[in-house]
Every structure is written in C-alpha cells, then in structure tokens.
Design a protein around this motif. Structure first.
Motif, PDB file in Angstrom:
ATOM      1  N   LEU A  25       0.809  -1.225   0.000  1.00  0.00           N
ATOM      2  CA  LEU A  25       0.000   0.000   0.000  1.00  0.00           C
ATOM      3  C   LEU A  25       0.844   1.278   0.000  1.00  0.00           C
ATOM      4  CD1 LEU A  25      -2.771   1.292   0.003  1.00  0.00           C
ATOM      5  CD2 LEU A  25      -2.849   1.029   2.487  1.00  0.00           C
ATOM      6  N   PRO A  26       1.835   1.429   0.889  1.00  0.00           N
ATOM      7  CA  PRO A  26       2.647   2.667   0.836  1.00  0.00           C
ATOM      8  C   PRO A  26       3.341   2.855  -0.510  1.00  0.00           C
ATOM      9  CG  PRO A  26       3.038   1.461   2.881  1.00  0.00           C
ATOM     10  CD  PRO A  26       2.247   0.553   1.999  1.00  0.00           C
ATOM     11  N   GLU A  27       3.820   1.759  -1.102  1.00  0.00           N
ATOM     12  CA  GLU A  27       4.507   1.849  -2.384  1.00  0.00           C
ATOM     13  C   GLU A  27       3.545   2.257  -3.498  1.00  0.00           C
ATOM     14  OE1 GLU A  27       7.960   1.696  -4.696  1.00  0.00           O
ATOM     15  OE2 GLU A  27       7.692   1.570  -2.534  1.00  0.00           O
ATOM     16  N   LEU A  28       2.343   1.704  -3.485  1.00  0.00           N
ATOM     17  CA  LEU A  28       1.347   2.041  -4.501  1.00  0.00           C
ATOM     18  C   LEU A  28       0.935   3.512  -4.392  1.00  0.00           C
ATOM     19  CD1 LEU A  28      -0.822  -1.192  -4.243  1.00  0.00           C
ATOM     20  CD2 LEU A  28       0.406  -0.449  -6.286  1.00  0.00           C
ATOM     21  N   LEU A  29       0.736   3.992  -3.174  1.00  0.00           N
ATOM     22  CA  LEU A  29       0.371   5.393  -2.981  1.00  0.00           C
ATOM     23  C   LEU A  29       1.504   6.318  -3.420  1.00  0.00           C
ATOM     24  CD1 LEU A  29      -1.428   5.169   0.495  1.00  0.00           C
ATOM     25  CD2 LEU A  29      -2.488   5.393  -1.748  1.00  0.00           C
TER      26      LEU A  29
ATOM     27  N   LYS B 268      -5.899   5.975  -4.280  1.00  0.00           N
ATOM     28  CA  LYS B 268      -5.924   5.350  -2.957  1.00  0.00           C
ATOM     29  C   LYS B 268      -7.176   4.492  -2.743  1.00  0.00           C
ATOM     30  CE  LYS B 268      -7.903   9.362  -0.540  1.00  0.00           C
ATOM     31  NZ  LYS B 268      -7.721  10.279   0.618  1.00  0.00           N
ATOM     32  N   ILE B 269      -8.288   4.897  -3.345  1.00  0.00           N
ATOM     33  CA  ILE B 269      -9.520   4.119  -3.167  1.00  0.00           C
ATOM     34  C   ILE B 269      -9.402   2.777  -3.876  1.00  0.00           C
ATOM     35  CG2 ILE B 269     -11.985   4.047  -3.688  1.00  0.00           C
ATOM     36  CD1 ILE B 269     -12.060   7.055  -3.232  1.00  0.00           C
ATOM     37  N   MET B 270      -8.883   2.792  -5.108  1.00  0.00           N
ATOM     38  CA  MET B 270      -8.772   1.543  -5.852  1.00  0.00           C
ATOM     39  C   MET B 270      -7.804   0.576  -5.172  1.00  0.00           C
ATOM     40  SD  MET B 270      -7.627   0.738  -9.797  1.00  0.00           S
ATOM     41  CE  MET B 270      -5.875   0.777  -9.418  1.00  0.00           C
TER      42      MET B 270
ATOM     43  N   SER C 105      -8.884   7.262   4.686  1.00  0.00           N
ATOM     44  CA  SER C 105      -9.933   7.383   5.703  1.00  0.00           C
ATOM     45  C   SER C 105     -10.858   6.167   5.692  1.00  0.00           C
ATOM     46  CB  SER C 105     -10.751   8.648   5.458  1.00  0.00           C
ATOM     47  OG  SER C 105     -11.474   8.532   4.242  1.00  0.00           O
ATOM     48  N   LEU C 106     -11.683   6.075   6.711  1.00  0.00           N
ATOM     49  CA  LEU C 106     -12.655   4.983   6.774  1.00  0.00           C
ATOM     50  C   LEU C 106     -13.651   5.083   5.625  1.00  0.00           C
ATOM     51  CD1 LEU C 106     -13.570   2.513   8.405  1.00  0.00           C
ATOM     52  CD2 LEU C 106     -15.046   4.029   9.746  1.00  0.00           C
ATOM     53  N   SER C 107     -13.995   6.317   5.232  1.00  0.00           N
ATOM     54  CA  SER C 107     -14.889   6.513   4.084  1.00  0.00           C
ATOM     55  C   SER C 107     -14.253   5.974   2.807  1.00  0.00           C
ATOM     56  CB  SER C 107     -15.202   8.000   3.926  1.00  0.00           C
ATOM     57  OG  SER C 107     -15.936   8.233   2.751  1.00  0.00           O
ATOM     58  N   ASP C 108     -12.949   6.209   2.624  1.00  0.00           N
ATOM     59  CA  ASP C 108     -12.237   5.670   1.458  1.00  0.00           C
ATOM     60  C   ASP C 108     -12.285   4.150   1.454  1.00  0.00           C
ATOM     61  OD1 ASP C 108     -11.533   8.231   0.642  1.00  0.00           O
ATOM     62  OD2 ASP C 108      -9.649   8.196   1.770  1.00  0.00           O
TER      63      ASP C 108
END
Length: 439
Positions: free
Chosen positions: A128-132, A138-140, A401-404
């Motif tokens: 995840l950190p690498e993808l961001l 971020k949602i996908m 976020s939790l919404s994401d």
C-alpha cells in the motif's frame, strides 16, 4: 419446554452474549456446557470433556500450527517482500501493473499462510505505501489489498477449510483442491477488472517510469530468483502431498522446515524473527483450538436435542421451501452474520446446523464448503462492520480514511458475488479437481 424451544433458547443466548463483546470460544463453550448440565445433570459434564478428547485425537489438526508457522516465517524474514519486489519490477510497465502484481502477491501469500490476516498485513505494510507513492488511486488500491487478502481463506492451504473439514467431517485434501480453481477464478476476475479500469482511466494506475523498471536483465533475473523461492516451497509442498509421497501433516512439516531453511540460507533467521514467528504461531493456533473445542461441545448438545432435524422440518414442512431456496437463505444468513462476526465464529455457530441440512437436501458438502468460504469473503468486506474493513483501517496510513475504505470495496464485492454465482451455477468448477485426483 420442547426440544425446538431449547435449541432456540441456546442459540439466542449465544448471540446475545456475543453482542456483549465476550470472547467467541468463551461464549460458545459456556452456553454448550451450561445447557448440557441443565438438561442432563452431572452426567452432562461428559460432553465438553469428550469434546476435548475428540480435539486432541484429531491428527490433521497438527497442520494448523505448521502452516501458520510457515507463513509467518516467510513474512517476518522478508522473503514475501522479495516476492513483491519481483512483481514490482516485472509488472511495472503495465498500466495498473503494480496493483495486478499485488493481487499476485496476495495469492502467493495466501498459498503460503492460509489466513487472510497475513495477506492483509503484508499488503498494508509493503504494497500500500509503495502504490500510494507511485501515484495510484488510494480508493482503488485499498480495495485491491482487501480483496486480494480475502483469498487467504480459499486458496489452499486454507486454515478455514481445515476447520470446516473437521466440523463437517469432510476430507481436508478434497476441500483444498475444491478451493483452488475458484480461488484462481476470483484472482483472475480481480486482475481483469484492474486491467480494464486502468486502461479506461490511466490516472488510477500509472505505469512505472522507464528508468525505474529498466534495471538490466541481470538484476531482473536476480529478483526473479528471489521471488520464485516461496513459490518453489509451496509447489513442492503441495506436489509431495498430491503425489502421495507425504501425508497432509508431513507436507505441512516440510513447508515449515523449508521456510525456516530458506530464511537461514538468506541470512535472515535472526533471534527476533524466530521469537515473533513462534509467538504469533502459538497465539493463532491456541485461539483456533479453543474455538474448535467450544464448537464441538456446543454441537454435541445440539445434536443431542435433534435441533438439526427440527430446522429441516421448519424449512421443508412448515415453510415449504425448495432446496435452492433454503441454500440461498443460508448464504444470506452468512452475509448478515459476517457484518458482526469473523469467519471462525460463523463457522462454529452454524456449520453444525447447516452441513447436515445441506447433505439431506442432496448437495455436496465439499462444494458447499467452497460456497461458504466465498460468502464469508464477501461478508468480510461488507460495510458497516466487515472484518477486513477494520483491519485495513488499523493498518492503513493516515491519508486513507474509513470513508475511502468503505468506498473501495464495492467493485470487488460485486466481482465476488459474480464468482459465487458462477460456482453455484457450475459446481464442477469446484468439484472437478478433487474428483480428478480422488477418482
């Protein structure tokens, strides 16, 4: 009080106590043991006592700590990280290639560990950190990691299918083979979705810059060798079992030994790695053993009351439902419970009721084990209380976020519903491989 009312009272008491936040094995074991004492007096203590001997005499249970140990050893020693680096370089030239590589990582980690938690931990901490950082949406990618990690309870050696095999009294080898093709189908559907969406919306998953992916053939081959090592461990372990050279337990022991040897050869078998691996293996294994013990006690009392027969009469005689309608209701109940409970809790609560009913309706219990597992995967990712949602929230960086997280899962939930429909409509997708191997 009729037997049906006693069974309903037990089930209601158990669900009520679970809502208080008590531990699952404590609630299930307490309700089962208390009901046995109230129904049969002092002689009722024999039921939980005998359940403990059933558990300790179940030889295939030895596979549980061995597979968990293998997965954590590969994870803590960084060998799983090598695998992601291989995917990172070899798949980076494609749009969405790192997300596709992450699905590949999740499948392999699932095959090494058998638990979705391990895949989630590796995906959230490494991928995840690498993808961001690479500019992925971020949602996908949050949805990619949640969906990919859920494959851990379907792709062999799935720990959940081991527990299902014990409670349903079905061969674990058949269940593993039955879960293999459906697991790969779901992984392929995830990859297809990512590829198509990133093709239509390139900004969601940009390709790696040429200078980052063109490392030279020697460097790429070196990464390929490092990434292939965990695959070799898994395929050799599975191959020895399928060829009949080793038993199930011996294959698990081979996998644990091979993972430890690989960490030693790479110079990563440190005291810290051993300490963390052993502690986590003991924690997971003891948790599962307590839950199985409680489930056996609870199931023995339910069997003694004839609750399974009573439920069958309600569905067939009083409600007049057909076999497929009953199957659909059972799957919907898993989705509902999955909003509040984890897969193990759901399994030990309703499997003793549902599996005999499935068999009496003429369905194959091995095929139903795959349906159960896929449904649990969907429930894991379903808001508002899906288990994977909160795991991701605990592990994700602050910008997610939790919404994401809630928004990220819906495309993958739809894909998994499609996969569930395929396996339901075409049972041979799950049964072909075990029938081919076992004849």
């Amino acid at each position: 009080m009729s037997y049906e009312m006693i069974a309903l009272t037990m089930f209601s008491a158990m669900m009520l106590l679970l809502l208080t936040g008590q531990r699952v094995f404590g609630v299930i074991g307490f309700v089962g043991a208390a009901a046995a004492l109230l129904l049969w007096g002092d002689g009722g203590v024999e039921m939980p006592f005998n359940a403990s001997f059933v558990l300790m005499n179940w030889y295939p249970l030895l596979t549980l700590p061995l597979f968990v140990f293998m997965g954590y050893m590969l994870s803590e020693s960084g060998i799983a990280g090598d695998l992601y680096e291989m995917f990172h370089v070899w798949m980076g030239s494609l749009r969405g290639g790192l997300a596709i590589g992450t699905i590949g990582l999740m499948v392999v980690v699932s095959a090494m560990n058998g638990l979705s938690v391990a895949g989630m931990a590796i995906g959230a901490s490494i991928a995840l950190p690498e993808l961001l950082r690479r500019g992925y949406d971020k949602i996908m990618v949050t949805g990619v990691i949640q969906a990919g990690s859920s494959l851990g309870i379907l792709v062999p050696p799935s720990v959940v299918l081991v527990l299902y095999g014990m409670i349903a009294r079905q061969p674990v080898g058949k269940l593993w083979l039955a879960g293999a093709i459906p697991g790969l189908i779901l992984a392929a559907l995830f990859v297809l979705y990512i590829a198509i969406r990133c093709r239509l919306q390139p900004d969601l998953g940009p390709a790696l810059p040429a200078e980052e992916r063109d490392l030279g053939l020697a460097k790429k081959l070196k990464l390929l060798r490092a990434g292939i090592l965990p695959l070799l461990i898994f395929f050799s372990m599975t191959g020895l079992f399928l060829m009949g050279i080793t038993s199930l337990v011996e294959s698990a022991a081979y996998g644990a030994f091979a993972a430890t040897l690989a960490a030693l050869i790479k110079g990563r078998l440190t005291r810290e790695v051993i300490d963390v691996t052993v502690r986590r293996t003991l924690a997971i294994s003891c948790m599962f053993m307590w839950i199985i013990l409680a489930a056996l006690c609870f199931g023995a009392v339910f069997d003694g009351l004839g609750a399974v027969r009573a439920i069958e009469n309600v569905f067939l005689d009083h409600l007049g439902l057909g076999p497929w309608e009953i199957l659909l209701m059972m799957q919907l109940s898993y989705l509902l419970m999955g909003m509040f409970l984890d897969d193990t809790a759901m399994l030990v609560i309703v499997a003793p009721l549902y599996v005999p009913l499935v068999i009496s309706l003429g369905f194959d219990p091995v095929w139903y084990g795959v349906l159960y597992t896929i449904t649990v995967q969907i429930a894991y990712m379903t808001p508002p209380f899906g288990y994977n949602l909160f795991l991701m929230r605990a592990m994700a960086p602050p910008e997610v976020s939790l919404s994401d997280i809630y928004r990220s899962v819906w495309p993958f939930v739809a894909i998994m519903v499609l996969g569930l429909a395929l396996i339901t409509a075409f049972p041979q997708l799950a049964l072909w491989l075990p029938e081919l191997y076992y004849g």
